[in-house]
Design a protein around this motif. Structure first.
Motif, PDB file in Angstrom:
ATOM      1  N   UNK A 246       0.813  -1.209   0.000  1.00  0.00           N
ATOM      2  CA  UNK A 246       0.000   0.000   0.000  1.00  0.00           C
ATOM      3  C   UNK A 246       0.852   1.268   0.000  1.00  0.00           C
ATOM      4  N   UNK A 247       2.113   1.179   0.393  1.00  0.00           N
ATOM      5  CA  UNK A 247       2.992   2.342   0.282  1.00  0.00           C
ATOM      6  C   UNK A 247       3.249   2.669  -1.183  1.00  0.00           C
ATOM      7  N   UNK A 248       3.342   1.644  -2.035  1.00  0.00           N
ATOM      8  CA  UNK A 248       3.484   1.875  -3.476  1.00  0.00           C
ATOM      9  C   UNK A 248       2.243   2.555  -4.026  1.00  0.00           C
ATOM     10  N   UNK A 249       1.080   2.186  -3.508  1.00  0.00           N
ATOM     11  CA  UNK A 249      -0.170   2.838  -3.919  1.00  0.00           C
ATOM     12  C   UNK A 249      -0.145   4.313  -3.522  1.00  0.00           C
ATOM     13  N   UNK A 250       0.266   4.604  -2.281  1.00  0.00           N
ATOM     14  CA  UNK A 250       0.319   5.990  -1.817  1.00  0.00           C
ATOM     15  C   UNK A 250       1.347   6.800  -2.602  1.00  0.00           C
ATOM     16  N   UNK A 251       2.470   6.176  -2.944  1.00  0.00           N
ATOM     17  CA  UNK A 251       3.484   6.876  -3.739  1.00  0.00           C
ATOM     18  C   UNK A 251       2.954   7.207  -5.131  1.00  0.00           C
ATOM     19  N   UNK A 252       2.113   6.330  -5.681  1.00  0.00           N
ATOM     20  CA  UNK A 252       1.497   6.610  -6.985  1.00  0.00           C
ATOM     21  C   UNK A 252       0.547   7.794  -6.883  1.00  0.00           C
ATOM     22  N   UNK A 253      -0.204   7.861  -5.783  1.00  0.00           N
ATOM     23  CA  UNK A 253      -1.072   9.023  -5.559  1.00  0.00           C
ATOM     24  C   UNK A 253      -0.251  10.307  -5.505  1.00  0.00           C
ATOM     25  N   UNK A 254       0.886  10.245  -4.814  1.00  0.00           N
ATOM     26  CA  UNK A 254       1.743  11.427  -4.685  1.00  0.00           C
ATOM     27  C   UNK A 254       2.297  11.834  -6.045  1.00  0.00           C
ATOM     28  N   UNK A 255       2.757  10.869  -6.827  1.00  0.00           N
ATOM     29  CA  UNK A 255       3.362  11.180  -8.120  1.00  0.00           C
ATOM     30  C   UNK A 255       2.363  11.842  -9.061  1.00  0.00           C
ATOM     31  N   UNK A 256       1.138  11.317  -9.070  1.00  0.00           N
ATOM     32  CA  UNK A 256       0.121  11.902  -9.935  1.00  0.00           C
ATOM     33  C   UNK A 256      -0.295  13.274  -9.422  1.00  0.00           C
ATOM     34  N   UNK A 257      -0.378  13.431  -8.103  1.00  0.00           N
ATOM     35  CA  UNK A 257      -0.718  14.723  -7.533  1.00  0.00           C
ATOM     36  C   UNK A 257       0.302  15.792  -7.886  1.00  0.00           C
ATOM     37  N   UNK A 258       1.576  15.430  -7.845  1.00  0.00           N
ATOM     38  CA  UNK A 258       2.636  16.374  -8.207  1.00  0.00           C
ATOM     39  C   UNK A 258       2.536  16.744  -9.679  1.00  0.00           C
ATOM     40  N   UNK A 259       2.263  15.744 -10.533  1.00  0.00           N
ATOM     41  CA  UNK A 259       2.139  16.015 -11.963  1.00  0.00           C
ATOM     42  C   UNK A 259       0.979  16.949 -12.261  1.00  0.00           C
ATOM     43  N   UNK A 260      -0.056  16.903 -11.406  1.00  0.00           N
ATOM     44  CA  UNK A 260      -1.220  17.762 -11.598  1.00  0.00           C
ATOM     45  C   UNK A 260      -1.073  19.094 -10.873  1.00  0.00           C
ATOM     46  N   UNK A 261       0.138  19.320 -10.321  1.00  0.00           N
ATOM     47  CA  UNK A 261       0.482  20.577  -9.658  1.00  0.00           C
ATOM     48  C   UNK A 261      -0.398  20.863  -8.447  1.00  0.00           C
ATOM     49  N   UNK A 262      -0.787  19.805  -7.747  1.00  0.00           N
ATOM     50  CA  UNK A 262      -1.507  19.992  -6.495  1.00  0.00           C
ATOM     51  C   UNK A 262      -0.524  20.354  -5.385  1.00  0.00           C
ATOM     52  N   UNK A 263      -1.009  21.099  -4.403  1.00  0.00           N
ATOM     53  CA  UNK A 263      -0.150  21.502  -3.288  1.00  0.00           C
ATOM     54  C   UNK A 263       0.002  20.319  -2.344  1.00  0.00           C
ATOM     55  N   UNK A 264       1.223  19.840  -2.113  1.00  0.00           N
ATOM     56  CA  UNK A 264       1.404  18.662  -1.240  1.00  0.00           C
ATOM     57  C   UNK A 264       1.236  19.011   0.224  1.00  0.00           C
ATOM     58  N   UNK A 265       1.032  17.976   1.013  1.00  0.00           N
ATOM     59  CA  UNK A 265       0.897  18.128   2.460  1.00  0.00           C
ATOM     60  C   UNK A 265       2.138  17.551   3.131  1.00  0.00           C
ATOM     61  N   UNK A 266       1.972  16.578   3.989  1.00  0.00           N
ATOM     62  CA  UNK A 266       3.069  16.022   4.778  1.00  0.00           C
ATOM     63  C   UNK A 266       4.010  15.178   3.917  1.00  0.00           C
ATOM     64  N   UNK A 267       5.283  15.559   3.851  1.00  0.00           N
ATOM     65  CA  UNK A 267       6.327  14.830   3.127  1.00  0.00           C
ATOM     66  C   UNK A 267       5.987  14.604   1.658  1.00  0.00           C
ATOM     67  N   UNK A 268       5.317  15.538   1.062  1.00  0.00           N
ATOM     68  CA  UNK A 268       5.021  15.463  -0.359  1.00  0.00           C
ATOM     69  C   UNK A 268       3.749  14.739  -0.709  1.00  0.00           C
ATOM     70  N   UNK A 269       3.109  14.052   0.257  1.00  0.00           N
ATOM     71  CA  UNK A 269       1.852  13.359  -0.021  1.00  0.00           C
ATOM     72  C   UNK A 269       0.705  14.357  -0.045  1.00  0.00           C
ATOM     73  N   UNK A 270      -0.320  14.018  -0.802  1.00  0.00           N
ATOM     74  CA  UNK A 270      -1.456  14.911  -0.930  1.00  0.00           C
ATOM     75  C   UNK A 270      -2.293  14.930   0.356  1.00  0.00           C
TER      76      UNK A 270
END
Length: 439
Positions: A246-270
């Protein structure tokens, strides 16, 4: 694969990485689309964000080579998964396509993934146990039907071996396996293990490999959970869902969020990480008048840091955790908050006594080890505790040990009898008379 004639959208606003933004209306979040890029083979894409008539799509095949005159045709539905008895024994990728070389399933029923979690009115209070034949689970932290529980671990630990062993040994009607970001060796380890152990006839595999499009990593859990839900609701099956990682799943969420220029929260996660995880874990359920879905998912902790956003958020959602380190399930770091629902009620009357007494003695063994390491003088009781600690690790904590629950309880009594006198155990006399091995 053929698609109906649909309206083409050609107003491309931008192409950033794998994100294609176009002008469109009457489109739903999560809806699938086909991206036609000149003479190239059409690529599948999914709507990930809508802002008025600006629609952002994650292109499965990636944004490399996309042209500004690309055409987008929306399919009118979200991702779908095939459901029938024919999917048992099959291997699918993250978008539900067979990847095992078997026959296609085009004529079978398709079900939209996602949707709301189960109405609380239709949930049953968990009262049944899933026996895994792993002593550190069955004896000390029972897995209860409809429970959602993670395996906290770190890279390099044998969590895949543990997950495969549970799939083989668990008392479940159907096992749904979901692999996220699997490398080549991991994928074939699970596939070969299920085939060689003869459990494939009751198993469905959804495998997103590390080389597959990252957006498929977000769809695979929903594919697996929707399949499990249908087996439980429509066929009254007791379904065990196993996921890694599930950490790989969360990292995928983070990667897509960054690509969509969303503002990250804790340690880069959305900021919606908790909601994204909870909406998946809450699919675990014991359905009134039907079957059940139980969810066991690996969560690796980068740097063995339990305060990392993924395990930290997971801990608030789930009902305990199994903590795997040094190749063993740690009895002190592990917890099943639902075990009291079954211990002594659907299990043997001495279960609680064996569990509590052995943990108390193993705690004493750990303290005796510290005294020994610091060169303190050891008492006769310390020597007994050290012997018990060694036997406990060998007979119970190793993940390759496979013992049925009642046999494990008997082995617990036998182990205690080899190290201590009956009166040293401080347990009830009636249980000693009934279960303590006779000399």
């Amino acid at each position: 694969m053929t698609f109906p004639e649909l309206l083409s959208h050609t107003q491309v606003v931008s192409i950033v990485g794998d994100i294609l933004k176009i002008k469109a209306d009457a489109v739903g979040l999560g809806e699938l689309a086909m991206v036609e890029n000149g003479d190239s083979i059409p690529s599948l894409a999914q709507v990930t964000e809508i802002d008025r008539d600006d629609v952002s799509l994650q292109v499965f095949a990636g944004g490399k080579g996309l042209r500004s005159d690309a055409r987008v045709r929306f399919l009118g539905h979200s991702a779908q998964v095939t459901f029938s008895d024919e999917i048992l024994g099959r291997v699918f990728n993250g978008v539900g396509e067979p990847v095992d070389g078997g026959p296609n399933l085009n004529g079978h029923r398709k079900i939209n993934i996602g949707g709301p979690s189960v109405n609380p009115v239709m949930r049953v209070v968990p009262t049944k146990m899933i026996e895994t034949k792993v002593p550190m689970i069955d004896v000390f932290n029972c897995l209860v039907e409809s429970q959602k529980i993670p395996i906290f671990s770190i890279a390099g630990e044998p969590y895949n071996e543990l997950l495969a062993r549970i799939a083989i040994q668990a008392d479940a009607d159907v096992v749904v396996f979901c692999g996220l970001g699997l490398i080549f060796d991991e994928f074939y380890f699970f596939r070969d293990t299920f085939e060689n152990e003869g459990v494939f006839p009751r198993t469905v595999m959804f495998a997103n490999r590390a080389s597959d499009p990252i957006v498929e990593r977000l769809l695979a859990p929903d594919m697996a959970l929707k399949t499990a839900e249908r087996f439980a609701v429509e066929q009254n099956k007791r379904v065990l869902v196993l996921m890694t990682d599930m950490t790989a799943y969360a990292d995928a969420l983070k990667e897509i969020g960054v690509a969509m220029e969303r503002i990250p929260s804790n340690r880069g996660y959305m900021g919606d990480l908790y909601s994204q995880l909870a909406s998946r874990y809450e699919r675990a359920c014991d359905y009134k008048g039907a079957g059940s879905v139980t969810l066991l998912a690996v969560t690796t902790m980068p740097g063995n840091d339990v305060t990392h956003p993924v395990p930290d958020n997971t801990g608030y959602i789930t009902e305990g955790q199994f903590y795997l380190h040094d190749g063993m399930i740690d009895p002190f770091g592990s917890l099943s908050r639902l075990k009291q629902q079954v211990i002594g009620k659907v299990t043997r009357e001495d279960h609680s006594t064996v569990m509590n007494t052995m943990i108390r003695l193993y705690s004493g063994a750990r303290q005796a080890e510290q005294k020994q390491q610091m060169a303190f003088e050891l008492s006769a009781m310390d020597e007994k505790l050290l012997k018990f600690g060694d036997l406990f690790k060998e007979r119970f904590m190793r993940i390759d040990v496979a013992v049925a629950l009642n046999d494990a309880l008997d082995l617990g009594w036998q182990t205690m009898a080899e190290c201590f006198e009956p009166e040293e155990l401080l347990v009830r006399e009636n249980l000693l008379k009934r279960y303590f091995p006779k000399q």
